[in-house]
Write a protein that holds these residues in place. Structure first.
Motif, PDB file in Angstrom:
ATOM      1  N   HIS A  33      46.867  45.853  34.897  1.00 54.65           N
ATOM      2  CA  HIS A  33      45.983  47.056  34.696  1.00 54.65           C
ATOM      3  C   HIS A  33      44.362  46.543  34.879  1.00 54.65           C
ATOM      4  CE1 HIS A  33      45.170  45.908  30.553  1.00 54.65           C
ATOM      5  NE2 HIS A  33      46.342  45.615  30.581  1.00 54.65           N
ATOM      6  N   GLU A  34      44.196  45.312  34.431  1.00 58.22           N
ATOM      7  CA  GLU A  34      42.886  44.721  34.668  1.00 58.22           C
ATOM      8  C   GLU A  34      42.587  44.545  36.348  1.00 58.22           C
ATOM      9  OE1 GLU A  34      41.745  41.601  32.270  1.00 58.22           O
ATOM     10  OE2 GLU A  34      42.419  42.848  30.209  1.00 58.22           O
ATOM     11  N   GLN A  35      43.513  44.297  36.963  1.00 56.51           N
ATOM     12  CA  GLN A  35      43.594  44.013  38.466  1.00 56.51           C
ATOM     13  C   GLN A  35      43.186  45.216  39.204  1.00 56.51           C
ATOM     14  OE1 GLN A  35      46.809  41.884  39.999  1.00 56.51           O
ATOM     15  NE2 GLN A  35      46.904  40.523  38.281  1.00 56.51           N
ATOM     16  N   LEU A  36      43.237  46.443  38.657  1.00 60.45           N
ATOM     17  CA  LEU A  36      42.869  47.792  39.104  1.00 60.45           C
ATOM     18  C   LEU A  36      41.254  48.045  38.645  1.00 60.45           C
ATOM     19  CD1 LEU A  36      46.083  49.620  38.757  1.00 60.45           C
ATOM     20  CD2 LEU A  36      45.338  48.523  40.723  1.00 60.45           C
ATOM     21  N   THR A  37      40.483  48.026  39.397  1.00 60.27           N
ATOM     22  CA  THR A  37      39.005  48.473  38.971  1.00 60.27           C
ATOM     23  C   THR A  37      38.720  49.495  39.715  1.00 60.27           C
ATOM     24  OG1 THR A  37      38.315  47.112  40.730  1.00 60.27           O
ATOM     25  CG2 THR A  37      38.860  46.105  38.723  1.00 60.27           C
ATOM     26  N   LEU A  38      37.533  50.405  39.362  1.00 61.07           N
ATOM     27  CA  LEU A  38      36.880  51.213  39.659  1.00 61.07           C
ATOM     28  C   LEU A  38      35.922  51.059  41.035  1.00 61.07           C
ATOM     29  CD1 LEU A  38      35.854  54.255  39.645  1.00 61.07           C
ATOM     30  CD2 LEU A  38      33.905  53.675  38.122  1.00 61.07           C
ATOM     31  N   ARG A  39      35.463  49.930  41.033  1.00 58.96           N
ATOM     32  CA  ARG A  39      34.723  49.383  42.278  1.00 58.96           C
ATOM     33  C   ARG A  39      35.561  49.197  43.261  1.00 58.96           C
ATOM     34  NH1 ARG A  39      32.608  43.325  40.535  1.00 58.96           N
ATOM     35  NH2 ARG A  39      34.614  42.352  40.527  1.00 58.96           N
ATOM     36  N   GLY A  40      36.730  48.701  42.950  1.00 62.33           N
ATOM     37  CA  GLY A  40      38.030  48.522  43.979  1.00 62.33           C
ATOM     38  C   GLY A  40      38.432  49.693  44.646  1.00 62.33           C
ATOM     39  N   SER A  78      28.088  41.834  36.550  1.00 60.85           N
ATOM     40  CA  SER A  78      29.355  42.657  36.834  1.00 60.85           C
ATOM     41  C   SER A  78      30.430  41.532  36.735  1.00 60.85           C
ATOM     42  CB  SER A  78      29.286  43.069  38.462  1.00 60.85           C
ATOM     43  OG  SER A  78      28.866  41.901  39.280  1.00 60.85           O
ATOM     44  N   ALA A  79      31.680  41.934  36.694  1.00 56.57           N
ATOM     45  CA  ALA A  79      33.004  41.075  36.371  1.00 56.57           C
ATOM     46  C   ALA A  79      33.040  40.346  37.661  1.00 56.57           C
ATOM     47  CB  ALA A  79      34.077  42.073  36.350  1.00 56.57           C
ATOM     48  N   PRO A  80      33.554  39.124  37.715  1.00 54.00           N
ATOM     49  CA  PRO A  80      33.648  38.266  38.777  1.00 54.00           C
ATOM     50  C   PRO A  80      34.874  38.948  39.690  1.00 54.00           C
ATOM     51  CG  PRO A  80      33.959  37.094  36.638  1.00 54.00           C
ATOM     52  CD  PRO A  80      34.006  38.528  36.177  1.00 54.00           C
ATOM     53  N   PHE A  81      34.691  38.561  40.948  1.00 61.12           N
ATOM     54  CA  PHE A  81      35.295  39.102  42.017  1.00 61.12           C
ATOM     55  C   PHE A  81      36.727  38.255  42.397  1.00 61.12           C
ATOM     56  CE2 PHE A  81      35.816  40.143  47.011  1.00 61.12           C
ATOM     57  CZ  PHE A  81      36.915  41.033  46.791  1.00 61.12           C
ATOM     58  N   THR A  82      37.634  38.667  42.123  1.00 59.94           N
ATOM     59  CA  THR A  82      39.007  37.610  41.999  1.00 59.94           C
ATOM     60  C   THR A  82      39.864  38.134  43.424  1.00 59.94           C
ATOM     61  OG1 THR A  82      40.521  39.242  41.009  1.00 59.94           O
ATOM     62  CG2 THR A  82      38.989  37.891  39.633  1.00 59.94           C
ATOM     63  N   LYS A  83      40.682  36.948  43.610  1.00 57.10           N
ATOM     64  CA  LYS A  83      41.433  37.327  44.941  1.00 57.10           C
ATOM     65  C   LYS A  83      42.443  38.343  44.568  1.00 57.10           C
ATOM     66  CE  LYS A  83      44.522  33.340  43.962  1.00 57.10           C
ATOM     67  NZ  LYS A  83      44.897  32.120  44.309  1.00 57.10           N
ATOM     68  N   GLN A  84      43.017  38.515  43.182  1.00 57.50           N
ATOM     69  CA  GLN A  84      43.717  39.882  42.986  1.00 57.50           C
ATOM     70  C   GLN A  84      43.119  41.087  43.418  1.00 57.50           C
ATOM     71  OE1 GLN A  84      43.341  36.934  40.758  1.00 57.50           O
ATOM     72  NE2 GLN A  84      45.192  36.199  41.073  1.00 57.50           N
ATOM     73  N   GLU A  85      41.863  41.243  42.808  1.00 55.34           N
ATOM     74  CA  GLU A  85      41.355  42.529  43.247  1.00 55.34           C
ATOM     75  C   GLU A  85      40.793  42.582  44.957  1.00 55.34           C
ATOM     76  OE1 GLU A  85      37.146  44.864  42.120  1.00 55.34           O
ATOM     77  OE2 GLU A  85      37.349  42.802  41.664  1.00 55.34           O
ATOM     78  N   ASN A  86      40.717  41.653  45.536  1.00 56.40           N
ATOM     79  CA  ASN A  86      40.748  41.668  47.005  1.00 56.40           C
ATOM     80  C   ASN A  86      42.044  42.108  47.803  1.00 56.40           C
ATOM     81  OD1 ASN A  86      38.918  39.159  49.180  1.00 56.40           O
ATOM     82  ND2 ASN A  86      39.903  41.154  49.599  1.00 56.40           N
ATOM     83  N   THR A  87      42.870  41.453  47.019  1.00 57.54           N
ATOM     84  CA  THR A  87      44.476  41.905  47.670  1.00 57.54           C
ATOM     85  C   THR A  87      44.624  43.528  47.315  1.00 57.54           C
ATOM     86  OG1 THR A  87      45.308  39.721  47.123  1.00 57.54           O
ATOM     87  CG2 THR A  87      46.919  41.403  47.512  1.00 57.54           C
ATOM     88  N   MET A  88      44.278  43.916  46.286  1.00 59.93           N
ATOM     89  CA  MET A  88      44.367  45.236  45.816  1.00 59.93           C
ATOM     90  C   MET A  88      43.739  46.115  46.844  1.00 59.93           C
ATOM     91  SD  MET A  88      46.312  44.584  43.320  1.00 59.93           S
ATOM     92  CE  MET A  88      46.636  46.622  43.306  1.00 59.93           C
ATOM     93  N   ILE A  89      42.510  45.670  46.870  1.00 64.44           N
ATOM     94  CA  ILE A  89      41.713  46.807  48.095  1.00 64.44           C
ATOM     95  C   ILE A  89      42.060  46.663  49.401  1.00 64.44           C
ATOM     96  CG2 ILE A  89      39.463  46.988  48.900  1.00 64.44           C
ATOM     97  CD1 ILE A  89      38.155  45.601  46.735  1.00 64.44           C
ATOM     98  N   GLN A  90      42.666  45.318  49.764  1.00 64.58           N
ATOM     99  CA  GLN A  90      43.333  45.360  51.133  1.00 64.58           C
ATOM    100  C   GLN A  90      44.794  46.055  51.080  1.00 64.58           C
ATOM    101  OE1 GLN A  90      46.326  43.348  51.573  1.00 64.58           O
ATOM    102  NE2 GLN A  90      46.394  43.887  53.628  1.00 64.58           N
ATOM    103  N   THR A  91      45.377  46.137  49.784  1.00 64.15           N
ATOM    104  CA  THR A  91      46.777  46.813  50.230  1.00 64.15           C
ATOM    105  C   THR A  91      46.428  48.313  50.028  1.00 64.15           C
ATOM    106  OG1 THR A  91      47.824  45.097  48.773  1.00 64.15           O
ATOM    107  CG2 THR A  91      48.578  47.386  48.772  1.00 64.15           C
TER     108      THR A  91
END
Length: 627
Positions: A22-29, A83-96
């Motif tokens: 649930h933390e991998q899902l972000t508002l900015r994402g 702001s929170a660090p930008f992780t590869k998990q968040e990057n993957t979520m946005i791409q998906t």
């Protein structure tokens, strides 16, 4: 000493702390996903309505996600906001989420089976002279562990995206800055170029897009460079084989066949019928590429099914002989992937709910598509979806459009001439949508597996993207539909697959009687040629097979001409020269620059459409005439 894994993930970094799903899902994402998904929906809609061939934008979406969030965090940092660090998990979520959004523009049939139902395609396919003239994410969720961990399928597009994302978050800022700068420069140049060209297009056949690059006679046969940076960028992303096959198809059709068949006017087809009639030259232009598509599709359909069943059989044999204490190659990735289970009952309930809604709703939308045909589709498609996903995992070929054609022909044969055309087109969409969306989800699961992203978070992201696409894609389509002359074979937005799918349905209902004179013999020849080309590619040595053209790519210029093939070959020339003289930077910079070219001119479509809807015309018509 750490070693680099075959899948592009550094083993020394695998024990990193992974955030809860649930933390991998972000508002900015979510904001980034909406913006990127909307941009690519417009771009994908433009490409599919003009040339019909759309490359994978997974890598471009991951790149844009990286640029978007990095820019976001830098702006906030300058304002003194942490702001929170930008992780590869968040990057993957946005791409998906972004890919799920624009995939509706491609898989939703706006430029194929849905457009094939409108009046313009009815008239182009012969009018009254010719007789008879809902996605599900849950279908493969229970099999995600089998396909990705147990069978270790590569899913090449998902793998490439994961390698790119891992690279973004592991290479440091120096190369990332180069990629961002390359994207921004090409984006700005492409957008400004699109704006500049607009001023010279006051009337039809005006502007730089009509520049007779190779002379007026060549232009009459559609051979010219139309200065479209969108197609140049697309050519940079597509393989050399695709681009050269497009050019070969243009030469064979508009360079040789159509001029020769046109000379048979009055013999092979009547001289006093309109050019747009299916009994004239247009009939050959419509049905011969269908033969190429069917030959290529049937060959690959049988081939991939064979590969699938042989691999499954071999794996079962290997499992019986494998020692029970054997360990996974990459335990950490597997642990993350299976640690958050997706209960079977959720998948079953979700699929059942979609099935019930479809059985009730679809017959109201298409009264001739009976409820029992919808039930048949939902019963049959899980098996087909598994075969398609397995084949895509091995070969990266998503064959959902071929499964859709199977559904089209079956329902056309059942429905008969009176209502068979529209009914079979609707059934084609139902089959294709279910199979396509589930395959895309599996590719994204592969990306998530390699970037240590939570499957639960990915499913939520895919669901949000799909829901977003169901809103954005129709809006994108109607933006084009209202502002431009969609489906007109003489204009830019020819929508080639609209007429192809309409004629596929007519063939399914009428049989070969719908073909003009000698067209059937030519179709036999091109069907055989497509099968033969594939056989040579697969059975000959690699040094010979790699030069074989791709029949599906060859088929598209048969309908719409060679101008876009010239553009895309310019793109492939740029990539070749870049690799030749800047081999170290080419693999990293080519996707960034290509994405900028596509996004810049593609985004110009939005203000251009608004100006067209507001009846604002450009001030100048630039035209070229014979001296």
């Amino acid at each position: 000493m750490s070693s680099t894994m075959d899948d592009g993930v550094d083993e020394s970094k695998e024990r990193e702390v992974v955030q809860p799903w649930h933390e991998q899902l972000t508002l900015r994402g979510l904001v980034a996903s909406v913006v990127i998904g909307s941009i690519f929906s417009i771009i994908a809609m433009k490409i599919t309505l003009t040339i019909g061939i759309t490359p994978h934008f997974n890598v471009s979406a991951a790149l844009l996600a990286f640029i978007f969030i990095r820019t976001w965090t830098k702006v906030l940092a300058k304002l003194g906001i942490a702001s929170a660090p930008f992780t590869k998990q968040e990057n993957t979520m946005i791409q998906t989420c972004s890919v799920a959004c624009y995939s509706i523009a491609l898989g939703g049939g706006f430029a194929s089976y849905l457009l094939a139902m409108n009046r313009k395609m009815f008239e182009l396919s012969g009018g009254l002279s010719v007789a008879g003239n809902s996605p599900s994410l849950f279908v493969l969720i229970p099999l995600r562990k089998i396909l990705i961990i147990d069978y270790k399928l590569t899913f090449p597009s998902g793998l490439a995206t994961a390698v790119l994302i891992n690279g973004f978050h592991g290479r440091g800022d120096k190369m990332a800055k180069k990629q961002v700068n390359g994207f921004i420069k090409s984006f700005a140049g492409s957008f400004v170029w699109g704006f500049f060209q607009w001023f010279y297009t006051a009337k039809d056949n005006c502007g730089f897009s009509q520049f007779p690059t190779f002379g007026l006679q060549a232009k009459k046969q559609t051979f010219y460079f139309d200065f479209s940076l969108t197609y140049v960028g697309t050519g940079m992303i597509c393989s050399h084989a695709v681009n050269l096959s497009l050019l070969l198809g243009a030469v064979v059709s508009y360079g040789l066949m159509w001029p020769l068949i046109h000379q048979r006017k009055g013999d092979w087809f009547p001289a006093d019928i309109p050019e747009s009639s299916m009994k004239s030259l247009t009939g050959y232009k419509a049905f011969i590429p269908i033969a190429l598509l069917l030959g290529d599709g049937l060959y690959n359909f049988v081939k991939i099914l064979g590969i699938t069943f042989i691999n499954i059989h071999n794996r079962r044999l290997n499992q019986n002989s494998t020692h029970p204490n054997s360990t996974a190659v990459n335990p950490t990735q597997d642990e993350v992937f299976v640690s958050e289970s997706l209960p079977f009952w959720i998948a079953a309930a979700g699929y059942l709910i979609f099935a019930v809604v479809s059985v009730i709703a679809i017959p109201f939308i298409f009264p001739d598509l009976k409820w029992y045909l919808v039930v048949m589709a939902y019963v049959v498609t899980p098996c087909l979806a598994f075969c398609n996903a397995y084949g895509a995992g091995l070969t990266d070929m998503n064959m959902s459009y071929n499964y859709g054609k199977v559904g089209l022909f079956i329902v056309a044969a059942i429905s008969g001439k009176e209502h068979g055309v529209l009914t079979s087109l609707a059934a084609c969409g139902l089959f294709k949508s279910i199979i396509n969306v589930s395959c895309i989800l599996m590719q994204d699961f592969k990306t998530g597996h390699l970037t240590l992203t939570s499957p639960r978070a990915m499913l939520v992201s895919q669901s949000v993207g799909t829901a977003l696409g169901c809103v954005v894609s129709p809006l994108s389509f109607f933006l084009f539909y209202k502002a431009f002359d969609i489906g007109n074979p003489e204009k830019e937005f020819k929508a080639p697959f609209g007429i192809i799918y309409r004629n596929l349905a007519i063939i399914g209902v009428e049989g070969f009687s719908a073909l003009p004179r000698h067209c059937l013999q030519l179709c036999y020849g091109f069907f055989s040629a497509a099968v033969g080309i594939n056989l040579v590619r697969d059975m000959s040595p690699a040094r010979v097979g790699k030069w074989m053209p791709l029949p599906t790519a060859m088929a598209v210029p048969f309908l719409i001409g060679g101008y876009f093939a010239v553009d895309m070959c310019v793109g492939t020339l740029v990539v070749y020269l870049w690799h030749r003289f800047r081999s170290k930077t080419a693999p990293l910079m080519v996707p960034a620059v290509a994405s900028g070219l596509i996004c810049g001119e593609g985004l110009w479509i939005l203000p251009a459409s608004i100006l067209a809807l507001a009846k604002v015309k450009p001030p100048i018509c630039m035209k070229f005439l014979a001296g």
